[in-house]
Design a protein around this motif. Structure first.
Motif, PDB file in Angstrom:
ATOM      1  N   SER A 111      31.045 -45.030  91.950  1.00  0.00           N
ATOM      2  CA  SER A 111      32.280 -44.853  91.177  1.00  0.00           C
ATOM      3  C   SER A 111      32.123 -45.374  89.753  1.00  0.00           C
ATOM      4  CB  SER A 111      33.439 -45.612  91.843  1.00  0.00           C
ATOM      5  OG  SER A 111      33.252 -47.007  91.676  1.00  0.00           O
ATOM      6  N   ILE A 160      34.343 -47.348  88.355  1.00  0.00           N
ATOM      7  CA  ILE A 160      34.687 -48.773  88.357  1.00  0.00           C
ATOM      8  C   ILE A 160      33.431 -49.593  88.628  1.00  0.00           C
ATOM      9  CG2 ILE A 160      35.951 -50.588  89.584  1.00  0.00           C
ATOM     10  CD1 ILE A 160      38.303 -48.705  89.863  1.00  0.00           C
ATOM     11  N   ASN A 216      31.406 -49.876  85.454  1.00  0.00           N
ATOM     12  CA  ASN A 216      31.928 -50.896  84.534  1.00  0.00           C
ATOM     13  C   ASN A 216      31.571 -52.294  85.032  1.00  0.00           C
ATOM     14  OD1 ASN A 216      33.123 -49.353  82.524  1.00  0.00           O
ATOM     15  ND2 ASN A 216      35.128 -49.275  83.522  1.00  0.00           N
ATOM     16  N   GLU A 273      41.424 -52.070  87.223  1.00  0.00           N
ATOM     17  CA  GLU A 273      40.280 -52.347  88.088  1.00  0.00           C
ATOM     18  C   GLU A 273      40.479 -53.631  88.898  1.00  0.00           C
ATOM     19  OE1 GLU A 273      36.586 -51.506  85.947  1.00  0.00           O
ATOM     20  OE2 GLU A 273      37.423 -49.602  85.261  1.00  0.00           O
ATOM     21  N   GLU A 300      36.277 -46.927  75.616  1.00  0.00           N
ATOM     22  CA  GLU A 300      36.512 -45.834  76.552  1.00  0.00           C
ATOM     23  C   GLU A 300      36.504 -44.514  75.784  1.00  0.00           C
ATOM     24  OE1 GLU A 300      39.710 -47.374  79.323  1.00  0.00           O
ATOM     25  OE2 GLU A 300      40.467 -45.391  78.849  1.00  0.00           O
ATOM     26  N   ASN A 322      41.705 -42.938  78.127  1.00  0.00           N
ATOM     27  CA  ASN A 322      42.581 -42.396  79.169  1.00  0.00           C
ATOM     28  C   ASN A 322      44.053 -42.637  78.808  1.00  0.00           C
ATOM     29  OD1 ASN A 322      44.069 -42.025  81.520  1.00  0.00           O
ATOM     30  ND2 ASN A 322      42.514 -42.883  82.872  1.00  0.00           N
ATOM     31  N   ASP A 334      32.567 -46.831  78.465  1.00  0.00           N
ATOM     32  CA  ASP A 334      33.163 -46.260  79.679  1.00  0.00           C
ATOM     33  C   ASP A 334      33.291 -44.761  79.425  1.00  0.00           C
ATOM     34  OD1 ASP A 334      35.121 -45.106  81.346  1.00  0.00           O
ATOM     35  OD2 ASP A 334      36.241 -46.969  81.550  1.00  0.00           O
ATOM     36  N   ALA A 363      34.118 -42.207  81.534  1.00  0.00           N
ATOM     37  CA  ALA A 363      34.788 -41.445  82.605  1.00  0.00           C
ATOM     38  C   ALA A 363      35.009 -39.998  82.156  1.00  0.00           C
ATOM     39  CB  ALA A 363      36.118 -42.098  82.963  1.00  0.00           C
ATOM     40  N   ARG A 364      35.333 -39.816  80.850  1.00  0.00           N
ATOM     41  CA  ARG A 364      35.564 -38.464  80.313  1.00  0.00           C
ATOM     42  C   ARG A 364      34.709 -38.222  79.068  1.00  0.00           C
ATOM     43  NH1 ARG A 364      40.335 -40.361  82.221  1.00  0.00           N
ATOM     44  NH2 ARG A 364      41.224 -39.144  83.946  1.00  0.00           N
ATOM     45  N   TRP A 404      28.133 -45.060  80.787  1.00  0.00           N
ATOM     46  CA  TRP A 404      28.132 -44.306  82.042  1.00  0.00           C
ATOM     47  C   TRP A 404      28.885 -42.997  81.898  1.00  0.00           C
ATOM     48  CZ3 TRP A 404      32.783 -43.507  84.774  1.00  0.00           C
ATOM     49  CH2 TRP A 404      33.858 -44.382  84.500  1.00  0.00           C
ATOM     50  N   THR A 419      33.546 -37.474  88.493  1.00  0.00           N
ATOM     51  CA  THR A 419      34.678 -37.072  89.342  1.00  0.00           C
ATOM     52  C   THR A 419      35.949 -36.744  88.561  1.00  0.00           C
ATOM     53  OG1 THR A 419      35.497 -39.333  89.627  1.00  0.00           O
ATOM     54  CG2 THR A 419      33.846 -38.566  91.190  1.00  0.00           C
ATOM     55  N   LYS A 420      35.907 -36.812  87.242  1.00  0.00           N
ATOM     56  CA  LYS A 420      37.100 -36.437  86.470  1.00  0.00           C
ATOM     57  C   LYS A 420      36.943 -34.953  86.112  1.00  0.00           C
ATOM     58  CE  LYS A 420      38.845 -40.562  86.827  1.00  0.00           C
ATOM     59  NZ  LYS A 420      38.766 -41.703  85.938  1.00  0.00           N
TER      60      LYS A 420
HETATM   61  C1  LIG Z   1      38.907 -43.001  86.317  1.00  0.00           C
HETATM   62  C2  LIG Z   1      38.454 -43.969  85.292  1.00  0.00           C
HETATM   63  C3  LIG Z   1      37.611 -45.026  85.631  1.00  0.00           C
HETATM   64  C4  LIG Z   1      37.188 -45.318  87.041  1.00  0.00           C
HETATM   65  O1  LIG Z   1      36.385 -44.322  87.575  1.00  0.00           O
HETATM   66  P1  LIG Z   1      36.325 -44.171  89.173  1.00  0.00           P
HETATM   67  O2  LIG Z   1      35.175 -43.253  89.369  1.00  0.00           O
HETATM   68  O3  LIG Z   1      37.641 -43.623  89.592  1.00  0.00           O
HETATM   69  O4  LIG Z   1      36.067 -45.535  89.725  1.00  0.00           O
HETATM   70  C5  LIG Z   1      37.206 -45.879  84.627  1.00  0.00           C
HETATM   71  N1  LIG Z   1      37.571 -45.686  83.354  1.00  0.00           N
HETATM   72  C6  LIG Z   1      38.372 -44.675  82.989  1.00  0.00           C
HETATM   73  C7  LIG Z   1      38.737 -44.505  81.562  1.00  0.00           C
HETATM   74  C8  LIG Z   1      38.857 -43.793  83.948  1.00  0.00           C
HETATM   75  O5  LIG Z   1      39.673 -42.800  83.580  1.00  0.00           O
END
Ligand SMILES: *Cc1c(COP(=O)(O)O)cnc(C)c1O
Length: 357
Positions: free
Chosen positions: A66, A68, A71, A97, A144, A148, A177, A179-180, A203, A207-208
């Motif tokens: 994941s 999280i 991070n 988190e 980030e 988000n 971070d 994620a996106r 990272w 999954t987003k």
């Molecule tokens: C979703 C998200 C995470 C966590 O990712 P998971 O794979 O759900 O653990 C961390 N940082 C941001 C900005 C996110 O949107």
């Protein structure tokens, strides 16, 4: 929420995590060669890590269950107990988190005031404490991309470089971070490795917007990844035939990156439609990627009431605060869905403006 209610959701804008693995992704997963990931013997995981390291311009990478965990593993490598991590006040690492930085690493996360999830290099400089025996030791600046809670905003490269300059001059590591991250890449045209360059660790979330069922890849230099392996194992993140999951990531990197532009187009389209509805406050120009934040303009209704009404129509959106809602587009959302969402919001707002009695 009851199970019945959840299965009646037809249009799910709660998050881009709502995207289901596609049939083609499932086929790629079924065919994946596998091995024992914990021993470094899973060929699909190894391929994904090499691919991600290359994409991000780093020496090595590590597959984790994941974002999280990415991070937390990264910050555990960068920090000791009593160190300080600096992040935007609405950052996931700080808000979402479970205070893991405090519980796992024992580090302090200091919030930096941010606009749309972003702060300026000068804000970081002002947040840095003078080195004193009684002060926490500032160790990491955490960013980030996209933000988000900032509404999918994209940090411009120059701002990241400005922050890296301040961090470098003060002995701080930089952590991204992502994620996106690929949403930022597609929206800006800046290559992933350019966004990643100012960072010691970065990272990539799978999954987003990328639509995978599980996983994220953490990258950095060889020494960082060697140390990260130790924390991965320690936290229970070492896996076995995880190639089934990595294959989804490889498939997504081949097929789900360019299409993020469709999600961004859908978000812009939704924003435009919402803007034309009396009683809704939104600035379409601020919708840079796949996240749409919109506000109720007055006191007649709360965000919860609108979200409940939409749920009754089979549409799920997120509630950010008393007046603010959030809709996130992804590969499970069709253009017709946006028309339906906007129509439902409009019906609700018209209903609200009728005299009650
Ligand atoms: C979703 C998200 C995470 C966590 O990712 P998971 O794979 O759900 O653990 C961390 N940082 C941001 C900005 C996110 O949107």
């Amino acid at each position: 929420m009851t199970r019945e209610r959840r299965t009646s959701i037809r249009i799910d804008l709660i998050s881009d995590t709502a995207a289901q693995p596609t049939p083609a992704m499932r086929r790629a997963m079924a065919k994946a060669p596998t091995g024992d990931e914990q021993r470094g013997e899973d060929p699909s995981v190894n391929r994904l890590c090499e691919r991600a390291a290359d994409l991000l311009g780093k020496e090595a990478a590590l597959f984790l269950p994941s974002g999280i965990m990415c991070n937390q593993v990264a910050l555990a490598v960068h920090c000791r107990a009593g160190d300080e991590v600096l992040a935007a006040s609405n950052a996931h690492v700080l808000q979402s988190e479970g205070a893991a930085v405090a519980t796992i690493t024992g580090a302090l996360v200091t919030p930096i005031d941010a606009q749309r999830g972003m702060f300026q290099p000068g804000d970081l400089a002002r947040s840095l404490r003078r080195r004193k025996l009684r002060a926490p030791r500032p160790r990491v600046a955490c960013i980030e991309q996209t933000s988000n809670r900032g509404g999918g905003s994209v940090w411009p490269l120059a701002k990241l470089q400005g922050i890296a300059d301040i961090a470098g001059a003060n002995g701080l590591a930089m952590h991204l971070d992502g994620a996106r991250l690929m949403n930022a890449v597609v929206a800006s045209g800046v290559p992933a490795r350019a966004f990643a360059a100012p960072f010691d660790s970065v990272w990539l979330g799978l999954t987003k917007g990328l639509g995978c069922p599980v996983g994220a890849v953490l990258a950095g230099d060889r020494d960082f990844i060697d140390a990260a392996w130790w924390w991965k194992h320690r936290l229970g993140g070492a896996m076995r035939q995880a190639g089934i999951l990595a294959a989804a990531g490889l498939h997504a990197l081949d097929h789900h990156v360019d299409r993020l532009e469709q999600d961004h187009g859908a978000a812009r389209e939704l924003a435009r439609r919402l803007q034309s509805i009396p009683g809704i406050d939104i600035a379409p120009a601020l919708v840079e990627t796949n996240i749409v934040l919109f506000d109720l303009a007055d006191e007649r209704s709360g965000a919860d009431d609108l979200a409940d009404y939409l749920l009754g129509e089979g549409i799920r959106v997120g509630v950010e605060s008393g007046r603010r809602l959030r809709a996130v587009t992804h590969l499970g959302i069709q253009p017709d869905d946006l028309v339906e969402v906007a129509d439902s919001v409009e019906r609700y707002m018209l209903d609200m403006s009728k005299p009650q009695g």
